[in-house]
Motif scaffolding. Structure first.
Motif, short mmCIF file in Angstrom:
data_model
loop_
_atom_site.label_atom_id
_atom_site.label_comp_id
_atom_site.label_asym_id
_atom_site.label_seq_id
_atom_site.Cartn_x
_atom_site.Cartn_y
_atom_site.Cartn_z
N GLY D 222 0.78 -1.23 0.00
CA GLY D 222 0.00 0.00 0.00
C GLY D 222 0.82 1.28 0.00
O GLY D 222 0.25 2.37 -0.02
N LEU D 223 2.13 1.17 -0.03
CA LEU D 223 2.95 2.39 -0.01
C LEU D 223 3.21 2.91 -1.42
O LEU D 223 3.48 2.13 -2.33
N LEU D 354 4.02 7.74 6.15
CA LEU D 354 3.24 8.82 6.76
C LEU D 354 2.09 9.24 5.85
O LEU D 354 0.98 9.52 6.31
N MET D 355 2.35 9.27 4.59
CA MET D 355 1.32 9.64 3.61
C MET D 355 0.17 8.65 3.65
O MET D 355 -1.00 9.04 3.65
N GLN D 356 0.51 7.38 3.68
CA GLN D 356 -0.54 6.36 3.73
C GLN D 356 -1.27 6.44 5.06
O GLN D 356 -2.49 6.30 5.13
N GLN D 357 -0.52 6.68 6.11
CA GLN D 357 -1.10 6.79 7.44
C GLN D 357 -2.10 7.94 7.52
O GLN D 357 -3.08 7.87 8.25
N ALA D 358 -1.81 9.00 6.77
CA ALA D 358 -2.68 10.17 6.82
C ALA D 358 -4.10 9.81 6.41
O ALA D 358 -5.06 10.35 6.94
N ARG D 359 -4.20 8.90 5.50
CA ARG D 359 -5.54 8.57 5.01
C ARG D 359 -6.09 7.25 5.53
O ARG D 359 -7.26 7.00 5.44
N HIS D 360 -5.21 6.41 6.05
CA HIS D 360 -5.67 5.12 6.56
C HIS D 360 -5.13 4.92 7.97
O HIS D 360 -4.16 4.23 8.18
N PRO D 361 -5.78 5.56 8.93
CA PRO D 361 -5.23 5.61 10.28
C PRO D 361 -5.05 4.26 10.94
O PRO D 361 -4.27 4.12 11.85
N ALA D 366 -4.76 -0.92 3.80
CA ALA D 366 -6.15 -1.12 4.16
C ALA D 366 -6.30 -2.49 4.83
O ALA D 366 -5.35 -3.25 4.95
N ILE D 376 2.70 3.60 12.05
CA ILE D 376 3.87 4.40 12.36
C ILE D 376 3.57 5.39 13.46
O ILE D 376 2.49 5.91 13.55
#
Lengths: 376, 376, 376, 376
Positions: D222-223, D354-361, D366, D376
């Motif tokens: 997913g990164l 971090l980018m992925q985390q921003a939208r998928h907490p 997913a 992270i």
């Protein structure tokens, strides 16, 4: 995030009020520009505390050190790193309050955001962070003035209820006039009243706010990028990013809402061969772009949050406690805010100039304004 | 440049008042979110002209079309492109003035900046550009409200000298109350006076300005990124980027400069188990970060530049001429500005939420605020 | 995120292979540039499928529509939005495989990233997304060539084991030569062999990869921004962002690692009064900055993932299944990749030119190179 | 411009090879992370010259100093400024050649771009600039490994014609194995041959290039951000931004162009309950997004430009001259490039996380991948 400001002339500031030091990395500065570091230091000295009884007695020397990006007095086009070491740290004066949230400071919000904070001083929320801005703005000013007869002058327009608005001639006010007194208000009589008001607040262990006004003379038409980087949007962001700022207005501002369109519109006329306006309610911008008239805006600073009076608050444990601060502080930030407002203005302008230059190599504006333009 | 707003939830608007259409590309929208396009359309309808005699009689339908980024009613995580075709173009009504600079419009500054402009309407400086913002903001609102009980409510606080400040309860004011009248002032009596004032100005071929106020309830603590993307800096930039805006203030704003620190500071206290403040002069932000209290700010709009009265100006040839505009226009932009201010607020908030989420996956703020937090 | 490319000349692409359409918003294009939309359309036509039996038989017309940013044939300096409607959608040909992950496609990774995907085609991972890039690049090319005698020529250097490297004269190869055959290899004999190899793979329901080479002639010295936006870094990012690309090399590339420094270094000499090099192992860049020699680089494209042969895979339920695709597809993307590589090259170059122009208004490089420079 | 890398975890490097110092400002680092500065120093020590006869004998100590952003061993969430002072400057060794353009160095291009350069060393084009990258990458690694069992291992795969490709097991190779010899090739026999080849080149006053390979194990699916920030695009940009790099390939790379689709496609299968592939020609990315398999890529470094042999060149006056360099230099940069490649990989990965985390907490990917994910 985001400790970076600007698109083409870009500063990144770092440093807390306590720790190794504070500074700035300036990226994107045009190459081959002679920079007078004494002028940069002079701006830092204007900003530093301890200049008069009006400001905090901390004796920070704030001597700037160049780490990179300069060679034989000229810019290399590479990042210019400037560092000011921290001194005079007295963590003990903060230790007592390390778990107490000082009202209207950023203690609580930093804790809420980061889950951790350096309780020794204001951290990044401290006015000390602005050192990097002032150094960066001072470099920007020299870069711009190499090509443009640009003048950026800010001053204290009001302190608490002492108001000099309408009493300062924006067409002529100079840095020299501003520097004539400790308050940095170019109207001597009002400056005197402001001085007294601040001194009284200081003795009363209280604090005052006020308004800084700023004029830019000599900016070419054509600066500012529609639609989200309108010149007033970038200036607004720049000023609202300063500690203690609660408001920004350009031209007629809030007062302009009480005028009718027929009064507020600035009629065009020819001025010395160029298009100009007879009034300047617009504050030098129309549609987000400079129109060649003076830029004029105001910035509202709240009264300093640090006061000596006893205050109600809570601590990290959620207990309601009393706080009686004894830290050194400014009873009024306005005098020291003047060089900071100028610095942010410089940073916005230099970026807008470079941006315009990128697309219009033959001058900062198109040919219509050639008689007013230089090139950066 | 720069037609893009936001860092993680990023909109790029395009389109002039005349041409194929206007729209927005929303990049970075979280995936899998159900979006009610009727709600998005409803916001565009609130924004569109021709809603009452107070607004311009142009009959734009402003129907939004989804070009990409949605699948079976949900966001794909890919760019959402939304398009509104232009209609009702009457270049003839502009042709007469094609080489005349309308006072306090962007005609001259666009010419100075670009050396070319589309004289058929206001181009990118037209309020029509805000369609993309409103559509983007409406999507942002739905994204946020999936997780947070967030409410963003703006209203007309003043028109010219009719002032409802202090008369609207920010803790309870709702969109329904705001929508009860054409002026979008939730105080019926003041709304009535505003209506009359605008109608009188309209008949007089003149225009009025005013102030839009906005409250955000339910935003978690911890939003906003020191030091250059402080929440108030991003809000300030967002609002100052709107057509006709001349001022922005948060919390106590300019009035706060007339208070002493001891009056202005917001004492902390425990509220339902969480840290809160007893007053809110800060407007919900401290050190650039939301503190969990209501965000509250004001935006000053100048009187509409387009008026029917005869005005002095110059043309592209540098001749001084008279201008008597007959274009259709708003005598007061304030009512239509309400959904636009809300949209920009949504865009700032969603970006701040995603940013905070990037680093604090277990809620928009750190654990200290967990009881107030959701996750986006 | 991030559907935006470029810093000053910035494109934002949108659209999936299925849905309303695909397109691009070009922000930051210099104003007043005459754009020949037929040339833009011609590039899109070079990119589109159905040009020969070598490419997918989908009959997409790919007619581009200008939504904004142009006026009387010239750029306004405002965002140029270009739209190509989607046609010829046959969701039925995908429905059978809607829950199956096609090997080496992005089905699974999009699902893993977003938790949702449009199973009707490749979504944003489809080559159709490159329409926006090609349109943007075509505009960029016209902008650059207004001032520079710049030539960007890409061609198919190898397909599978048919290799034309060393057989094409980079100093003279032209678009006309490249366009002489369906394969877009300017070496007729090798082109013929490539054609046969692709046709054979097609009949075998298999696919082939290969290498696209690209030369830029006439770029001034001084382009590229140390240290993270070195010209080769931006080119590398641009090419690696294309569907199916697995490798990028500039100048001597991987082969250069087998040379000694004394062989690899490019000696300087004077050429027609300007500094030049006798060899060009550097590929036209040194320290991330163009040196005035031809830029030369190669891009590796893997064999098309869509093949007709039966393949082992799994579905969304985690079951191992067989897949026998029947969708329309290219047995080899290389011929269609040529205009796409050129487009991305244009986008990198125009951005670098504007960036350099921002700081050096009197030409894209400093005075030392004035004889080679133009200004954009 | 642009000395900044990354979107959410953002480093800004500064400093030339000669001058006050070099360093980095890390902005956007998550707060509250314990950072072991000894590990950061260890990476700088791996990078520094003078480690063996294979590397330049300059005795730089490269001791890192923390200026800000840390408190009691933890990150504050504010900018972390790290500084390494310059030492051991011997301008005299450069003075002789101050106006001579060293072949395949950046002397000429910096002069062409900026019109000025610091002739005392390589300036920003010097490998010394990578100190900031290595320090930033070391912090990033610790941030990621707090939550993910992530491993990033790079090694020297080939030097000149000594090639260890295919001889290193990417599934198990460890930093310990890599560090066992001065060459940093985990295959002892090949390492020995490489050592001899470099030593011979050194004695011959010549230099060698080679390939660094890198594997990332344990990265979640997913990164990577379609379409312009695909994981391979960001990795490609990161590596191509390093001094002396001429090529980048991921997975099958250039060799993959010689396979057919039916051979190259990676069949999916279930692996321990999660979707995996049986081969990995994709190198761990599909459609720009990580698929949970190992990331694998190669970076080509040209032979060091500084050699002791006599070379033909020109000087600033345009005269053709001979150059016989006597500066201290690496006969082969490969061993020191290993920690630099790892650092850039870390920087790309932490930003993508971090980018992925921003939208998928709830995890970096997913739910489909939850068993592989951390946060992270």
């Amino acid at each position: 995030m985001f400790s970076t400001f600007g698109h083409l002339f870009r500063i990144t500031t770092f440093g807390e009020s306590h720790g190794g030091g504070v500074g700035v990395v300036i990226d994107g500065c045009p190459a081959g520009v002679e920079i007078d570091m004494d002028e940069v230091q002079a701006e830092l000295t204007r900003r530093k505390p301890g200049q008069s009884i009006l400001t905090t007695p901390r004796q920070e020397e704030d001597l700037v050190q160049v780490l990179s990006g300069m060679f034989e007095g000229k810019t290399l086009g590479t990042p210019i790193a400037l560092l000011v070491h921290n001194k005079d740290a007295r963590p003990s004066s903060y230790e007592k309050f390390k778990d107490v949230y000082r009202p209207s400071h950023a203690d609580y919000t930093y804790q809420a955001k980061y889950g951790i904070r350096n309780w020794m001083g204001g951290g990044r929320a401290s006015a000390r962070e602005t050192i990097g801005r002032v150094a960066g703005g001072a470099v920007a000013y020299q870069v711009m003035r190499r090509s443009f007869p640009l003048e950026v002058v800010a001053w204290v327009e009001s302190v608490h209820q002492v108001d000099a608005s309408g009493l300062v001639d924006t067409a002529t006010v100079s840095r020299e006039e501003v520097e004539q007194n400790a308050v940095r208000c170019p109207h001597p009589e009002k400056a005197d009243q402001m001085y007294k008001a601040i001194d009284e607040a200081r003795r009363d262990r209280d604090s005052l706010g006020g308004v800084v006004a700023c004029v830019v003379r000599g900016a070419p038409a054509g600066l500012g990028e529609p639609v989200f980087s309108k010149l007033e949007a970038e200036l607004g962001r720049a000023m609202m990013s300063l500690p203690a700022v609660k408001g920004f207005e350009i031209g007629s501002g809030f007062a302009g809402t009480q005028m009718r369109g027929s009064e507020h519109n600035d009629p065009f006329r020819m001025k010395a061969g160029a298009v100009g306006t007879t009034t300047n309610h617009s504050g030098g911008v129309q549609g987000g772009i400079s129109n060649g008239e003076d830029l004029f805006f105001r910035v509202a600073f709240k009264p300093t949050a640090t006061i000596g009076k006893v205050q109600q608050t809570v601590n990290e444990q959620g207990e309601e406690v009393e706080l009686e601060a004894r830290g050194r502080h400014d009873p009024c930030v306005l005098p020291r805010a003047v060089p900071i407002v100028e610095a942010m203005t410089n940073l916005v302008l230099v970026d807008a100039l470079l941006m315009q230059q990128a697309r219009h190599p033959n001058g900062a504006g198109a040919s219509i304004q050639s008689e007013k333009n230089g090139s950066i």
